[in-house]
Design a protein around this motif. Sequence first.
Motif, PDB file in Angstrom:
ATOM      1  N   THR A  12       0.840  -1.200   0.000  1.00 37.64           N
ATOM      2  CA  THR A  12       0.000   0.000   0.000  1.00 37.64           C
ATOM      3  C   THR A  12       0.873   1.248   0.000  1.00 37.64           C
ATOM      4  O   THR A  12       1.754   1.391   0.862  1.00 37.64           O
ATOM      5  CB  THR A  12      -0.914   0.034   1.242  1.00 37.64           C
ATOM      6  OG1 THR A  12      -1.744  -1.127   1.241  1.00 37.64           O
ATOM      7  CG2 THR A  12      -1.794   1.276   1.243  1.00 37.64           C
ATOM      8  N   PRO A  13       0.661   2.158  -0.980  1.00 34.04           N
ATOM      9  CA  PRO A  13       1.432   3.408  -0.975  1.00 34.04           C
ATOM     10  C   PRO A  13       1.204   4.172   0.329  1.00 34.04           C
ATOM     11  O   PRO A  13       0.075   4.279   0.796  1.00 34.04           O
ATOM     12  CB  PRO A  13       0.876   4.186  -2.173  1.00 34.04           C
ATOM     13  CG  PRO A  13       0.244   3.152  -3.044  1.00 34.04           C
ATOM     14  CD  PRO A  13      -0.282   2.101  -2.121  1.00 34.04           C
ATOM     15  N   VAL A  14       2.293   4.677   0.897  1.00 38.74           N
ATOM     16  CA  VAL A  14       2.181   5.372   2.182  1.00 38.74           C
ATOM     17  C   VAL A  14       2.651   6.808   2.096  1.00 38.74           C
ATOM     18  O   VAL A  14       1.925   7.736   2.435  1.00 38.74           O
ATOM     19  CB  VAL A  14       2.976   4.630   3.279  1.00 38.74           C
ATOM     20  CG1 VAL A  14       2.937   5.416   4.594  1.00 38.74           C
ATOM     21  CG2 VAL A  14       2.436   3.235   3.485  1.00 38.74           C
ATOM     22  N   CYS A  15       3.882   7.011   1.651  1.00 36.55           N
ATOM     23  CA  CYS A  15       4.444   8.353   1.741  1.00 36.55           C
ATOM     24  C   CYS A  15       5.597   8.527   0.764  1.00 36.55           C
ATOM     25  O   CYS A  15       6.111   7.570   0.182  1.00 36.55           O
ATOM     26  CB  CYS A  15       4.927   8.641   3.157  1.00 36.55           C
ATOM     27  SG  CYS A  15       6.243   7.523   3.723  1.00 36.55           S
ATOM     28  N   LEU A  16       5.981   9.777   0.598  1.00 36.79           N
ATOM     29  CA  LEU A  16       7.189  10.130  -0.124  1.00 36.79           C
ATOM     30  C   LEU A  16       8.296  10.374   0.900  1.00 36.79           C
ATOM     31  O   LEU A  16       8.063  10.995   1.943  1.00 36.79           O
ATOM     32  CB  LEU A  16       6.983  11.382  -0.972  1.00 36.79           C
ATOM     33  CG  LEU A  16       5.892  11.295  -2.053  1.00 36.79           C
ATOM     34  CD1 LEU A  16       5.727  12.642  -2.757  1.00 36.79           C
ATOM     35  CD2 LEU A  16       6.200  10.200  -3.064  1.00 36.79           C
ATOM     36  N   VAL A  17       9.489   9.857   0.598  1.00 42.00           N
ATOM     37  CA  VAL A  17      10.620  10.028   1.510  1.00 42.00           C
ATOM     38  C   VAL A  17      11.796  10.607   0.728  1.00 42.00           C
ATOM     39  O   VAL A  17      11.840  10.544  -0.507  1.00 42.00           O
ATOM     40  CB  VAL A  17      11.032   8.686   2.165  1.00 42.00           C
ATOM     41  CG1 VAL A  17       9.894   8.126   2.994  1.00 42.00           C
ATOM     42  CG2 VAL A  17      11.475   7.679   1.122  1.00 42.00           C
ATOM     43  N   SER A  18      12.722  11.146   1.468  1.00 46.37           N
ATOM     44  CA  SER A  18      13.908  11.729   0.850  1.00 46.37           C
ATOM     45  C   SER A  18      14.677  10.665   0.066  1.00 46.37           C
ATOM     46  O   SER A  18      14.958   9.578   0.590  1.00 46.37           O
ATOM     47  CB  SER A  18      14.802  12.331   1.933  1.00 46.37           C
ATOM     48  OG  SER A  18      16.089  12.597   1.427  1.00 46.37           O
ATOM     49  N   ARG A  19      15.014  10.978  -1.181  1.00 43.50           N
ATOM     50  CA  ARG A  19      15.777  10.035  -2.003  1.00 43.50           C
ATOM     51  C   ARG A  19      17.166   9.805  -1.402  1.00 43.50           C
ATOM     52  O   ARG A  19      17.688   8.679  -1.449  1.00 43.50           O
ATOM     53  CB  ARG A  19      15.897  10.558  -3.430  1.00 43.50           C
ATOM     54  CG  ARG A  19      16.726   9.653  -4.329  1.00 43.50           C
ATOM     55  CD  ARG A  19      16.556   9.992  -5.805  1.00 43.50           C
ATOM     56  NE  ARG A  19      17.503   9.223  -6.610  1.00 43.50           N
ATOM     57  CZ  ARG A  19      17.394   7.944  -6.879  1.00 43.50           C
ATOM     58  NH1 ARG A  19      16.371   7.250  -6.393  1.00 43.50           N
ATOM     59  NH2 ARG A  19      18.293   7.313  -7.610  1.00 43.50           N
ATOM     60  N   SER A  20      17.737  10.829  -0.796  1.00 46.38           N
ATOM     61  CA  SER A  20      19.066  10.666  -0.206  1.00 46.38           C
ATOM     62  C   SER A  20      19.022   9.674   0.956  1.00 46.38           C
ATOM     63  O   SER A  20      19.986   8.913   1.171  1.00 46.38           O
ATOM     64  CB  SER A  20      19.603  12.013   0.270  1.00 46.38           C
ATOM     65  OG  SER A  20      18.800  12.549   1.312  1.00 46.38           O
TER      66      SER A  20
END
Length: 478
Positions: free
Chosen positions: A455-463
Amino acid sequence: MQRYKRILILLGVLVVALAVTFGVSRYQEAQEKIAASDEIILEIPTEDVTALSWVTDDASFSFHRDGTWSYDDDEAFPVSEEKMEELLSPFASLGAAFIIEDVEDFDQYGLEDPTCTITVETGEETYTIDLGAFSTMDAQRYVSIGDGNVYLVSTDPMDYYDATLSELIDNDEIPAFDTVDSMTFSGEADYTLRYEEGNPRAYSEDDVYFTQVDGQDLPLDTSLVNTYLSTLSYLDLSTYVSYNVSDEELETYGLASPELTVEIAYTVEDEDGEASSNTFSISLSRDPAQKAAEETEATEEAEDTATEETEEEFLAYARIGDSQIVYQLTESDYLSLMNASYDDLRHQAVLPVDISEVTELSITLEGKDYLVTSEVMEEDGEEVRKFYLDGEELDVEALQNALTALTADSFTNETPSGDEEIRLTLTLDNENYPTMTLAFYRYNGTLCLSEADGTPVCLVSRSAVVDLVEAVQAFALN
């Protein structure tokens, strides 16, 4: 001869001058007698006082008591009973450190034009207290109570009477919220959270606040909820804009239809341990005119229309329940309280369980699978979890740090469309969540999209995701 006469005349003048000086000195000494004292010069029982007024260079105030205190200039002003008790407290037992008797020149003590004149009335007597200059040498104030003497008092009444009207208002009280049963948000946030221990949807025993999302209970971050409640409890209510708000003013302040209303049901215990249920509510809004102007300015800027930037005081308001008082909020308090959505108060960590609960970790990276196992061993009398890959013990500090650093930049239900960067399936020593699968997909140059159990939850820092990948590569390549 002439010179001899002049000398005699000068000597005579000097003798007269000395005699006058000596006489004046003896006269003043006779007139003003200064003595140390521990005398109580005023004893006015606070419960007997029916009226209190005072005048300073800057202001004058007048109050009367008929059961409760009222402000003479406006009966609608809510007077703080506690503050009035404080104002009267110096005169319940006013002691003098020094007494100056038979005073002729009150001006030298600042009492011809007093700093403050206080009038206290009881049912039988009226007292007038003049506050004069402050003696820096003695760190005490000169006071006259109309008996011909001047006193240096051990308690400076000016510490109490250097007050403004806003300091005398009976502000609404906000409780400490020791035990919150539920909290309901309406307006820009629209949901209810409740307190429940032992819910099977808890990530850990620390999870005690839950809300319903799509028909199922989901835990909130207890520390974030408690921080929100603490912000409420310590809200700065020192500035009011109206103490008898009208319906028209409620419209002006945006509180006729608030941006956010928070209602809290909570339980308190008395000294005998008896519990009672209570409710509290607060409404919040930005100044409607200011908010509309900012929205217009933002639209014009988006259309590349030149606008002149001006520094303007931030205006936001709050009302406690149906109180007649409207308070102006600081910008920081307003913004903190408006951050009340489910996404604001839910767990921000991508891995919301303690890393020590991970018993096994399956990792898929660049088409290869790695299985990290663990066992608990005792070292120096303490249990320590050791991790292994292909039988070799791993130093997982970098991996643990990378997992801990994965937090939501924003929450989303967007389906991933980019390439999968890394996938982890965790077996957990957790009764409610025995397994959990986390997957990270490329989203753009700065963010990755995180899925939990598909389930999609969130966007996180790519770094942060890159740090996780590098931590896995560090032991995978070895």
